[in-house]
Write a protein that holds these residues in place. Structure first.
Motif, PDB file in Angstrom:
ATOM      1  N   SER A 333       0.855  -1.293  -0.135  1.00 39.94           N
ATOM      2  CA  SER A 333      -0.044  -0.094   0.108  1.00 39.94           C
ATOM      3  C   SER A 333       0.739   1.176   0.178  1.00 39.94           C
ATOM      4  CB  SER A 333      -0.999  -0.024   1.209  1.00 39.94           C
ATOM      5  OG  SER A 333      -1.627  -0.990   1.194  1.00 39.94           O
ATOM      6  N   GLN A 338      -1.318   4.077  -1.583  1.00 33.74           N
ATOM      7  CA  GLN A 338      -2.650   3.880  -1.330  1.00 33.74           C
ATOM      8  C   GLN A 338      -2.672   4.070   0.106  1.00 33.74           C
ATOM      9  OE1 GLN A 338      -4.734   0.099  -2.887  1.00 33.74           O
ATOM     10  NE2 GLN A 338      -2.729  -0.141  -3.681  1.00 33.74           N
ATOM     11  N   GLU A 341      -5.503   2.647   2.614  1.00 34.36           N
ATOM     12  CA  GLU A 341      -5.420   1.418   2.977  1.00 34.36           C
ATOM     13  C   GLU A 341      -4.157   1.160   3.888  1.00 34.36           C
ATOM     14  OE1 GLU A 341      -5.982   2.862   0.012  1.00 34.36           O
ATOM     15  OE2 GLU A 341      -7.697   2.028  -0.945  1.00 34.36           O
TER      16      GLU A 341
END
Length: 542
Positions: A333, A338, A341
């Motif tokens: 992640s 991300q 996340e």
């Protein structure tokens, strides 16, 4: 420079003395002049002179009365008496008062200078002696403090060769002992109060000892890693519960006062009470394990109870698998940008860590350090700089040091901050790479379409599928050149080559470079080469 005060009721003599004493050769600061002993006393208390020159006979309070009063008030100074009367009784009293010298009016200025030089030399010697004594005392205090800290740490570490300490270090005849661990969580730490400072730890011990704790209990303070302090407590009580009751009450009082007066919220963990000083290690280890497994600060006073049973081996293996999987997801992640996340996976990871703490706190910190190291490797592999002012190694080292003694709550905050820093750097790197791809695409597009008259910023932006504003900004940022300036430069470079290497006509060269209007082409060419295309071609051929 020493400070000097003049006390003389005759204005002419007083002014002459002040003027004489202000000479640079004497290196003295005249802080005031008085007309009588009472005024001289007030100026002495205000300015604290090192030397006083005073007449004997003055109104209100004479010179000898003034010196007697300074002696009664323990005011240290060197005194020189001046007088027009050569009487033995005055000299006798002056000697009794410790007067440095007695001068008869009228006196030779050189005589006064000799007296002042002698006094200054005495003051210099006293200062050197005082400084040496102060230095020796500081060294003795430092040695004593170092010895005390070393012995107490050896006791807490459970070293077998620790001899029975002296009473000023720890009273081994007390009934009960315990350890209190005080922490300022990283995200709650106050800039004005840092327990990493030994002076603040000493102040904490003084606060504890001055009314916060029962007089039968003694506290010794030590620093604890990561903005914390350890209080080693010992004292008298009718039983363990009474001792614990006194400690707890004192700690609650201390916490409230720290929050009220210093705006500092202390987390306190009280270890188990023991009746032998050699078992302080158990109380200390208990407080550390509870702190490391702390996942909430809802409760800021914790009393250690019975030790938590060890987690069954099967559950421990399952937890290890979950931790490994979550760390892999976090790494992916972070690498792919991300952020949401990665934070969600981190919360899950902390929950798993909490399920195996406090029995496995060392494993938790090592596991968190491994995650930081894995992300660090990805950062290095991507050639990313995390901080403008520090190297990546320095950033990683600082995070790992903070993790060593952090609670789970702090581990979560430390990792969140580290992840955010990495996400930001990865995102910036991604944008840089994207910008480089866009610029390369624009350059290639221009090179392949120099003959196209409609080669404009809008046409280029449409081809690379980005807005004209973004393309213009990125191109200028990466190349330092406006995009249409680049187009003209490339067209002129192409025109120059065609005129040199081919027999193409001017009109044909203009069309090959995206100009249908030969006159407009010639104008652009002249601006670039400072000559017409025809002149350029003829000069090259010659």
């Amino acid at each position: 420079m020493y400070k000097i005060l003049v006390a003389e009721d005759e204005s002419e003599m007083r002014n002459l003395l002040v003027k004489y004493l202000k000479r640079e050769e004497l290196d003295l600061e005249v802080v005031g002049s008085a007309v009588n002993g009472q005024e001289a006393l007030e100026l002495t208390e205000q300015y604290h002179p090192d030397i006083v020159i005073t007449d004997v006979f003055m109104p209100v309070m004479d010179g000898l009365e003034f010196l007697t009063e300074t002696a009664n008030r323990n005011i240290p100074l060197k005194a020189v008496i001046i007088s027009g009367y050569d009487e033995f009784e005055y000299a006798k009293k002056a000697i009794a008062l410790g007067v440095s010298d007695y001068l008869l009016k009228p006196f030779d200025p050189l005589e006064l200078e000799a007296v002042l030089v002698k006094i200054k030399n005495e003051l210099d010697r006293q200062k050197v002696l005082f400084d040496n004594m102060k230095l020796l005392q500081e060294k003795a205090d430092e040695k004593e403090a170092f010895l005390k800290e070393r012995v107490l740490r050896d006791i807490l570490d459970g070293k077998e060769d620790v001899k029975t300490p002296e009473e000023w270090i720890l009273n081994t005849n007390d009934d009960y002992y315990c350890v209190c661990l005080l922490k300022l969580p990283l995200y709650l730490a106050s800039r004005d109060w840092n327990l990493g400072n030994p002076e603040n730890v000493d102040e904490l011990v003084k606060l504890w000892s001055c009314g916060y704790i029962h007089k039968d209990i003694t506290a010794h303070g030590l620093r604890f890693e990561g903005n914390g302090a350890i209080l080693v407590l010992s004292g008298k009580a009718s039983g363990k519960q009474q001792f614990l009751y006194k400690v707890r009450g004192g700690m609650e009082h201390l916490q409230k006062s720290m929050e009220k007066y210093y705006n500092v919220r202390l987390i306190c963990i009280i270890g188990s009470v023991c009746s032998e000083w050699r078992k302080l290690k158990e109380s200390y280890d208990e407080t550390r394990n509870v702190w490391r497994g702390l996942t909430s600060t809802d409760k800021d006073l914790i009393v250690c109870g019975e030790k938590t049973d060890k987690m069954p081996q099967k559950e421990l293996v399952d937890s290890s698998k979950k931790i490994k999987n979550l760390k892999e997801q976090i790494l992916l992640s972070v690498r792919t940008g991300q952020e949401k996340e990665s934070m969600e996976y981190l919360d899950e990871l902390i929950q798993v860590y909490a399920s195996i703490a406090p029995g496995r706190t060392d494993y938790v910190s090592i596991s968190a350090e491994e995650l930081v190291y894995a992300i660090f490797n990805e950062v290095e592999r991507s050639d990313i700089r995390l901080d403008e002012n520090r190297s990546n190694e320095e950033v990683q080292k600082r995070v790992k040091e903070q993790l060593k003694h952090a609670s789970l709550l702090e581990i979560r905050e430390l990792l969140r901050d580290y992840f955010s820093m990495c996400h930001k750097s990865f995102q910036e790197n991604k944008e840089r790479q994207q910008a480089e791809v866009i610029v390369d695409s624009v350059k290639e597009l221009i090179e392949n379409n120099l003959d196209y008259e409609g080669l404009t910023l809008e046409w280029i932006s449409e081809k690379v599928h980005f807005s004209s504003t973004y393309v213009r900004q990125i191109f200028k940022q990466k190349t330092g050149e406006r995009i249409m300036e680049y187009v003209i430069r490339k067209r002129m470079e192409k025109a120059g080559k065609l005129l040199i290497k081919t027999d193409m006509k001017i009109q044909e060269v203009a069309e090959a470079c995206g100009y249908s209007n030969q006159r407009y082409f010639a104008s652009s060419f002249k601006k670039y080469y400072d000559c017409t295309p025809t002149t350029f071609k003829n000069v090259v051929k010659e």
